[in-house]
Write an enzyme that holds these catalytic residues in place. Sequence first.
Site, PDB file in Angstrom:
ATOM      1  N   ASP A 176      14.591  -1.914  27.291  1.00  0.00           N
ATOM      2  CA  ASP A 176      13.670  -1.587  28.453  1.00  0.00           C
ATOM      3  C   ASP A 176      14.198  -2.230  29.805  1.00  0.00           C
ATOM      4  O   ASP A 176      14.519  -3.435  29.915  1.00  0.00           O
ATOM      5  CB  ASP A 176      12.350  -2.540  28.266  1.00  0.00           C
ATOM      6  CG  ASP A 176      11.206  -2.516  29.491  1.00  0.00           C
ATOM      7  OD1 ASP A 176      10.909  -1.548  29.407  1.00  0.00           O
ATOM      8  OD2 ASP A 176      11.369  -3.164  30.554  1.00  0.00           O
ATOM      9  N   TYR A 198      15.075  -4.859  38.392  1.00  0.00           N
ATOM     10  CA  TYR A 198      15.750  -6.129  37.739  1.00  0.00           C
ATOM     11  C   TYR A 198      17.158  -6.219  38.388  1.00  0.00           C
ATOM     12  O   TYR A 198      17.824  -7.356  37.937  1.00  0.00           O
ATOM     13  CB  TYR A 198      15.883  -5.992  36.033  1.00  0.00           C
ATOM     14  CG  TYR A 198      14.406  -5.691  35.553  1.00  0.00           C
ATOM     15  CD1 TYR A 198      13.583  -6.029  36.237  1.00  0.00           C
ATOM     16  CD2 TYR A 198      14.234  -5.427  34.275  1.00  0.00           C
ATOM     17  CE1 TYR A 198      12.003  -5.824  35.818  1.00  0.00           C
ATOM     18  CE2 TYR A 198      12.994  -5.239  33.652  1.00  0.00           C
ATOM     19  CZ  TYR A 198      12.042  -5.482  34.609  1.00  0.00           C
ATOM     20  OH  TYR A 198      10.762  -5.161  33.683  1.00  0.00           O
ATOM     21  N   LYS A 230      11.932   1.901  35.348  1.00  0.00           N
ATOM     22  CA  LYS A 230      10.796   2.116  36.151  1.00  0.00           C
ATOM     23  C   LYS A 230      11.339   2.262  37.580  1.00  0.00           C
ATOM     24  O   LYS A 230      11.857   1.756  38.165  1.00  0.00           O
ATOM     25  CB  LYS A 230      10.238   0.587  35.963  1.00  0.00           C
ATOM     26  CG  LYS A 230       9.997   0.310  34.388  1.00  0.00           C
ATOM     27  CD  LYS A 230       9.132  -0.979  34.461  1.00  0.00           C
ATOM     28  CE  LYS A 230       9.506  -1.479  32.902  1.00  0.00           C
ATOM     29  NZ  LYS A 230      10.554  -2.446  32.689  1.00  0.00           N
TER      30      LYS A 230
END
Length: 313
Positions: free
Chosen positions: A44, A49, A78
Amino acid sequence: MMTTLKFRNNDEMPILGLGTFRSEPNEVYNAVLSAIKIGYRHIDCAAAYGNEKEVGNAIAEAIKQGLVTRNDLWVTSKLWNASHGEENVIPALNQTLEDLQLDYLDLYLIHWPVALKTGTEMPEKVSDFIPLSEVPLTNTWKGMEAALEQGLAKHIGVSNFNENQLKEILATAVHQPEMNQVEMHPFLQQEALQSFCVQNDIRLTAYAPLGSLVDENSKLRLLENDTIKNIAKARHMSPAQVALAYTIQRGIAVIPKSINEARLLQNLETLNHTLTEEDMALLKDLDKAHRFIDGKFWEVENGPYTADSIWNA
Ligand code: A2P
C-alpha cells in the site's frame, strides 16, 4: 481465515498488505524487499508518503531477483489532495507509475475528500485549500474513471470518505468505487460505515490497524489493552496479531506498517491464526470511536474543512 478480498471481476486482493506511511525513504526499500521475500504480495503506497521511488526500486529488485512477477503483486496508490479535478488525475497517476516503475496499479484511491492548490504538500493557510464546491468529488471521480478505462488502474476507490461523500459519488458514477480505505482497529470499529459499504459492494481497508503510534503522547495504546493482551496470551499470538485478526475476521483488509523484519513476519503470520467467536465478542466491546488520525491537520482558521465535516458531514 480468509486471505483475500474479491473484487467485482473476481480479482483477489491479499487481505493483509504492507503499509508504507511514515517509512523513511532509506528504510522503505529494505522493508518492501524483505516483505516480498517473506511472502507479502500487497503493498500500500501513496504519492504523499514521499517514498514511491524507493518502493519502486524494491519492487523492481524483487522482480529482477525472480521472487515475484508483477502479476503476483497487488499495488495500491493514492491521488494526492493537490491533484483533485478531472484533468489532474491521470498526470498524477502517471507520476506515481513512473516512480513505482509500473505500467498499471491494481488499485488507485482518492486519498482524502480534501482539495489543495496545485503543489501544496501540507496546508498552512486558507489560500492553500480549494473548497469542494469548486472541485466537486464527482469531478475528480471522472478522472479516476478515465484512469480505469485506460487500464492505468485495474480498480478505483477512495480513502477517508464518509457515507454522504460515498453517496455523492455513487449517485453519478459510471464505474462505482470498489474500496474505501479508512482508519479501523478495535478502538475505532466504524460499524455504520461498514454496513453502508457492504450494502453498496464497497470493500474496506483498515489503515493504522495496530492503532498507529503517530501520536506518541497518546495515553491510549491499543497493543497494551488488557483484553487484547489476555486473548493474545490464551491463543499464543502477539497483541498485534490479535488486533489484525479481529479486523480481518470482520472481512476488512489490513495494511500494518513495519520496517522491522521480525515484526513484518509476525504480522503476516496473523493469517495462520483464528480468533474464536468469544474472542470476537470481547474485542467488539473495545470500540471507543477513537481516531488516532484525527483529521485536525486539515483545519486552519476560516478554512473550508473541519475534521468534523470530513468524518461526519
Ligand atoms: P516498526 O515499523 O518499527 O515495526 P500502524 O500500521 O497501525 O500505523 O502501526 C505502525 C506502527 O506499529 C509502527 O510504529 C510499527 O513500528 C509498529 N509495529 C508494526 N508491527 C508491529 C508489531 N507486530 N508489534 C508491535 N508494533 C508493531
